[in-house]
Design a protein around this motif. Sequence first.
Motif, PDB file in Angstrom:
ATOM      1  N   LEU A 225       8.466   8.558   1.092  1.00  0.00           N
ATOM      2  CA  LEU A 225       8.178   9.118  -0.229  1.00  0.00           C
ATOM      3  C   LEU A 225       8.980   8.421  -1.326  1.00  0.00           C
ATOM      4  O   LEU A 225       8.562   8.388  -2.488  1.00  0.00           O
ATOM      5  CB  LEU A 225       8.481  10.619  -0.244  1.00  0.00           C
ATOM      6  CG  LEU A 225       7.480  11.496   0.519  1.00  0.00           C
ATOM      7  CD1 LEU A 225       8.002  12.922   0.646  1.00  0.00           C
ATOM      8  CD2 LEU A 225       6.130  11.494  -0.182  1.00  0.00           C
ATOM      9  N   LEU A 226      10.141   7.873  -0.966  1.00  0.00           N
ATOM     10  CA  LEU A 226      10.986   7.192  -1.949  1.00  0.00           C
ATOM     11  C   LEU A 226      10.579   5.737  -2.145  1.00  0.00           C
ATOM     12  O   LEU A 226      11.143   5.043  -2.998  1.00  0.00           O
ATOM     13  CB  LEU A 226      12.451   7.265  -1.525  1.00  0.00           C
ATOM     14  CG  LEU A 226      13.086   8.666  -1.572  1.00  0.00           C
ATOM     15  CD1 LEU A 226      14.487   8.632  -0.995  1.00  0.00           C
ATOM     16  CD2 LEU A 226      13.103   9.212  -2.998  1.00  0.00           C
ATOM     17  N   SER A 227       9.613   5.268  -1.359  1.00  0.00           N
ATOM     18  CA  SER A 227       9.136   3.885  -1.519  1.00  0.00           C
ATOM     19  C   SER A 227       8.476   3.720  -2.877  1.00  0.00           C
ATOM     20  O   SER A 227       7.717   4.582  -3.322  1.00  0.00           O
ATOM     21  CB  SER A 227       8.121   3.549  -0.416  1.00  0.00           C
ATOM     22  OG  SER A 227       8.715   3.644   0.855  1.00  0.00           O
ATOM     23  N   ASN A 228       8.776   2.620  -3.547  1.00  0.00           N
ATOM     24  CA  ASN A 228       8.197   2.352  -4.856  1.00  0.00           C
ATOM     25  C   ASN A 228       8.226   0.856  -5.120  1.00  0.00           C
ATOM     26  O   ASN A 228       8.801   0.086  -4.352  1.00  0.00           O
ATOM     27  CB  ASN A 228       8.957   3.109  -5.953  1.00  0.00           C
ATOM     28  CG  ASN A 228      10.402   2.668  -6.038  1.00  0.00           C
ATOM     29  OD1 ASN A 228      10.735   1.717  -6.743  1.00  0.00           O
ATOM     30  ND2 ASN A 228      11.297   3.341  -5.301  1.00  0.00           N
ATOM     31  N   SER A 229       7.588   0.461  -6.190  1.00  0.00           N
ATOM     32  CA  SER A 229       7.495  -0.966  -6.528  1.00  0.00           C
ATOM     33  C   SER A 229       8.518  -1.394  -7.570  1.00  0.00           C
ATOM     34  O   SER A 229       8.547  -2.552  -7.978  1.00  0.00           O
ATOM     35  CB  SER A 229       6.080  -1.278  -7.043  1.00  0.00           C
ATOM     36  OG  SER A 229       5.767  -0.457  -8.154  1.00  0.00           O
ATOM     37  N   LYS A 230       9.381  -0.482  -8.017  1.00  0.00           N
ATOM     38  CA  LYS A 230      10.339  -0.790  -9.077  1.00  0.00           C
ATOM     39  C   LYS A 230      11.761  -0.959  -8.557  1.00  0.00           C
ATOM     40  O   LYS A 230      12.495  -1.826  -9.013  1.00  0.00           O
ATOM     41  CB  LYS A 230      10.298   0.315 -10.138  1.00  0.00           C
ATOM     42  CG  LYS A 230       8.967   0.407 -10.865  1.00  0.00           C
ATOM     43  CD  LYS A 230       8.979   1.490 -11.924  1.00  0.00           C
ATOM     44  CE  LYS A 230       7.634   1.552 -12.658  1.00  0.00           C
ATOM     45  NZ  LYS A 230       7.616   2.612 -13.698  1.00  0.00           N
ATOM     46  N   ILE A 231      12.152  -0.119  -7.617  1.00  0.00           N
ATOM     47  CA  ILE A 231      13.505  -0.210  -7.056  1.00  0.00           C
ATOM     48  C   ILE A 231      13.416  -0.843  -5.674  1.00  0.00           C
ATOM     49  O   ILE A 231      12.894  -0.241  -4.736  1.00  0.00           O
ATOM     50  CB  ILE A 231      14.167   1.183  -6.955  1.00  0.00           C
ATOM     51  CG1 ILE A 231      14.187   1.871  -8.316  1.00  0.00           C
ATOM     52  CG2 ILE A 231      15.576   1.056  -6.391  1.00  0.00           C
ATOM     53  CD1 ILE A 231      14.735   3.292  -8.269  1.00  0.00           C
ATOM     54  N   LYS A 232      13.905  -2.041  -5.548  1.00  0.00           N
ATOM     55  CA  LYS A 232      13.856  -2.758  -4.281  1.00  0.00           C
ATOM     56  C   LYS A 232      15.171  -3.477  -4.031  1.00  0.00           C
ATOM     57  O   LYS A 232      15.766  -4.024  -4.953  1.00  0.00           O
ATOM     58  CB  LYS A 232      12.714  -3.781  -4.271  1.00  0.00           C
ATOM     59  CG  LYS A 232      11.324  -3.165  -4.330  1.00  0.00           C
ATOM     60  CD  LYS A 232      10.268  -4.249  -4.319  1.00  0.00           C
ATOM     61  CE  LYS A 232       8.870  -3.655  -4.376  1.00  0.00           C
ATOM     62  NZ  LYS A 232       7.821  -4.711  -4.383  1.00  0.00           N
ATOM     63  N   VAL A 233      15.606  -3.475  -2.796  1.00  0.00           N
ATOM     64  CA  VAL A 233      16.804  -4.206  -2.399  1.00  0.00           C
ATOM     65  C   VAL A 233      16.367  -5.447  -1.632  1.00  0.00           C
ATOM     66  O   VAL A 233      15.734  -5.341  -0.583  1.00  0.00           O
ATOM     67  CB  VAL A 233      17.722  -3.334  -1.516  1.00  0.00           C
ATOM     68  CG1 VAL A 233      18.899  -4.154  -0.999  1.00  0.00           C
ATOM     69  CG2 VAL A 233      18.213  -2.116  -2.286  1.00  0.00           C
TER      70      VAL A 233
ATOM     71  N   ARG B 269       0.833  -1.208   0.000  1.00  0.00           N
ATOM     72  CA  ARG B 269       0.000   0.000   0.000  1.00  0.00           C
ATOM     73  C   ARG B 269       0.862   1.250   0.000  1.00  0.00           C
ATOM     74  O   ARG B 269       0.526   2.267  -0.610  1.00  0.00           O
ATOM     75  CB  ARG B 269      -0.930  -0.002   1.212  1.00  0.00           C
ATOM     76  CG  ARG B 269      -2.206  -0.795   1.022  1.00  0.00           C
ATOM     77  CD  ARG B 269      -3.028  -0.830   2.278  1.00  0.00           C
ATOM     78  NE  ARG B 269      -3.329   0.516   2.758  1.00  0.00           N
ATOM     79  CZ  ARG B 269      -3.825   0.775   3.960  1.00  0.00           C
ATOM     80  NH1 ARG B 269      -4.028  -0.225   4.816  1.00  0.00           N
ATOM     81  NH2 ARG B 269      -4.086   1.996   4.334  1.00  0.00           N
ATOM     82  N   LEU B 270       1.967   1.169   0.694  1.00  0.00           N
ATOM     83  CA  LEU B 270       2.883   2.310   0.747  1.00  0.00           C
ATOM     84  C   LEU B 270       3.532   2.524  -0.608  1.00  0.00           C
ATOM     85  O   LEU B 270       3.607   3.653  -1.108  1.00  0.00           O
ATOM     86  CB  LEU B 270       3.945   2.060   1.816  1.00  0.00           C
ATOM     87  CG  LEU B 270       5.060   3.090   1.961  1.00  0.00           C
ATOM     88  CD1 LEU B 270       4.497   4.462   2.309  1.00  0.00           C
ATOM     89  CD2 LEU B 270       6.047   2.651   3.036  1.00  0.00           C
ATOM     90  N   ALA B 271       3.999   1.437  -1.226  1.00  0.00           N
ATOM     91  CA  ALA B 271       4.678   1.554  -2.517  1.00  0.00           C
ATOM     92  C   ALA B 271       3.721   1.959  -3.630  1.00  0.00           C
ATOM     93  O   ALA B 271       4.109   2.647  -4.576  1.00  0.00           O
ATOM     94  CB  ALA B 271       5.352   0.235  -2.865  1.00  0.00           C
ATOM     95  N   ASN B 272       2.445   1.529  -3.507  1.00  0.00           N
ATOM     96  CA  ASN B 272       1.459   1.817  -4.549  1.00  0.00           C
ATOM     97  C   ASN B 272       0.466   2.891  -4.124  1.00  0.00           C
ATOM     98  O   ASN B 272      -0.698   2.871  -4.534  1.00  0.00           O
ATOM     99  CB  ASN B 272       0.708   0.525  -4.918  1.00  0.00           C
ATOM    100  CG  ASN B 272       1.642  -0.543  -5.425  1.00  0.00           C
ATOM    101  OD1 ASN B 272       2.449  -0.299  -6.316  1.00  0.00           O
ATOM    102  ND2 ASN B 272       1.550  -1.747  -4.863  1.00  0.00           N
ATOM    103  N   CYS B 273       0.935   3.797  -3.313  1.00  0.00           N
ATOM    104  CA  CYS B 273       0.102   4.900  -2.828  1.00  0.00           C
ATOM    105  C   CYS B 273      -0.456   5.703  -4.001  1.00  0.00           C
ATOM    106  O   CYS B 273       0.229   5.919  -5.003  1.00  0.00           O
ATOM    107  CB  CYS B 273       0.932   5.797  -1.917  1.00  0.00           C
ATOM    108  SG  CYS B 273       0.050   7.246  -1.300  1.00  0.00           S
ATOM    109  N   GLU B 274      -1.708   6.157  -3.865  1.00  0.00           N
ATOM    110  CA  GLU B 274      -2.330   6.935  -4.936  1.00  0.00           C
ATOM    111  C   GLU B 274      -1.468   8.133  -5.291  1.00  0.00           C
ATOM    112  O   GLU B 274      -0.901   8.776  -4.431  1.00  0.00           O
ATOM    113  CB  GLU B 274      -3.730   7.411  -4.513  1.00  0.00           C
ATOM    114  CG  GLU B 274      -4.713   6.286  -4.269  1.00  0.00           C
ATOM    115  CD  GLU B 274      -4.778   5.892  -2.823  1.00  0.00           C
ATOM    116  OE1 GLU B 274      -3.697   5.909  -2.163  1.00  0.00           O
ATOM    117  OE2 GLU B 274      -5.875   5.571  -2.340  1.00  0.00           O
TER     118      GLU B 274
END
Length: 632
Positions: free
Chosen positions: A591-599, A534-539
């Motif tokens: 704010l930098l959370s996303n679904s594309k860049i993950k470690v 939900r955080l990574a895919n926030c509106e």
Amino acid sequence: MNNIKKHKRLIAAIVVILLAVLVEIFANRSAWGHAYDLDITDHMYISESAGQEEYQVIFSAPKGLYIQMLHVQGHFKDEEFYDIETKEINDFGKETEQKYHDCVNKLLPEYSTNINKKVTYLKMTMKKNKDAELTKVSLSNKADINLYRYFFVLLIGAMIYCTFFEKEFIKKTEWYFAVFALSFGMLIIAAAQPTCNSWDEQIHFRDSYRIASGHNVEWTEAGLNIMNRINPKCNTKEEYKLLKAYMDEHGTEVVMKETQETSGISYDKIAYIPMAVFLFIGKNLKLPFSAVFALGKFGNLLMYVIVMFWAIRLAKSRKLLLAFVAMLPTPLFLASSYTYDSVVFSFITLGCVQWSREAFFQSTKYYHTASVIGAIFMMSVGCLSKAVYIPLVLLMLLLPQFYKKNKKEKILFLIGIGVLFLVVMATFVLPVISNTVSGNIAYGGDSRGGDTSVVRQLVSMVKHPLASIRLMFGSIFQLDNFRNLGNIDSDNYFFGNLMFLNYASRGTLADKWSILLLPMLTLLVFQKEKGSSRLANCEIWKRILMWGIFLITVMLIWSAMYLSFTPVGEASIAGVQARYYLPLIYLGALLLSNSKIKVEISKYGLAKLSFIVANILQIAAVWELLLQGRLI
């Protein structure tokens, strides 16, 4: 083997203690059978150089003499400086030339300079001013148990054991942080000594002391020395020992009294309560001044540890990042000093943690009333001393549960948040507006002087709106103005080091340490976590509003510094320091959370790595900035 595992903690304690003892024995190897205290005053004479009389002391030891320390005694009215030139034999047997520069003043009976080299020739010079008399110069080399070094080694050994041999402890992130912060924090407090080291520490001590004293404030000479920041410069353990004795001796007799209009605490001084409480306890226990001074700092440290403990414990996302940042040198140094910055950072961070739990990790239909109220309260307390962070409370309007309420509940919640925002903002804005309207152009500005005035600066900005906007955005995004500290050395540091690896007047770790800092921060910011979709895919509209709140807060930080600390009409903004961004770290990471860049890395492995890096950076800071060449 089973017995070893069963008693591993006892064995570890014994090994660490023995290691600390061995380090002390090795550190005193130069005094084994060669201890001495040599008076070389008979080598002193008065000469003339460029029309100025000066003391000269010349000492030779053709075969080489290990000099641990040079001692100076005399009668001095003001600060006097002396220079030392030596010829030293290095570890390869080669003779090299070295120079030292040190000072004396009237407060201490003896001053000293660390040499710690095998010397064949030594020359000391000091100007013979009218009110200065050099009476004795001596050399020494003695065995000495250095408690600062001893407990520093003990702490390193204990943290190495906890990090590499206590797997379950590593998994308890908040508890590891608490042990780390309390241990290193108390060492920082002890090493700091009864003098000012942090940013504007004399002002924060003054306000804390006044709160601790109530209606009638009684100042001793020692307290006034701290408040006026006039302590002598010390750079050896012996000098600090004498300084502590001096402060304790002059910390008993009252030399000045002041009466406060009220014994109440104004809203912007609430952050001083933890320090004031422990100052009050120390004063009533009749402890020596140096102990009372340290106890006040401990109050700040304890509050920081408690609040950040709960922030880390409650965090559903970026828990390790919070712990890592909280253990870095600058945040922990602030928490171990007199300042409100640690309260601002910790309370705002805890408020953001509580908000993020409700916004991204709880049911979208119902929110926990206690958590929402707690988040608003924590953010409010954190903003009372620095109102520029109050836009963060508007994050509460992004709670998904808010939009599931009926119209009446929405209006009441909106009004409540709006009123809180306006009230806190009014504490800064209304005085400026009222003084502007009344024509009081001298209102505001830097109390330390200079052509500063909030009112005149505001008028200047209104007259030049385009130039003001261009200056504001240019300063924010160039990232270089963090380093406008007025110090050439400080201006050369990477702003990340100034934000995280900075001990204020004690110095900043060199840029080479960012080779550990930046990769670790990157790993922690982009760590893949369970349950954070939900955080990574926030509106997108919510993310835009969050970025807007973040940017508005940043702009308020820079605007406040331009209005209050920058000379009127300047085309640059003075006074902004990288540490002002610490309360925004957690929101920035979200704010930098996303679904594309993950470690992708194991949670345990990442925790262990982050704790190792935090230990290395804190150990380096304590050693290089507080102990080496000062207390060791």
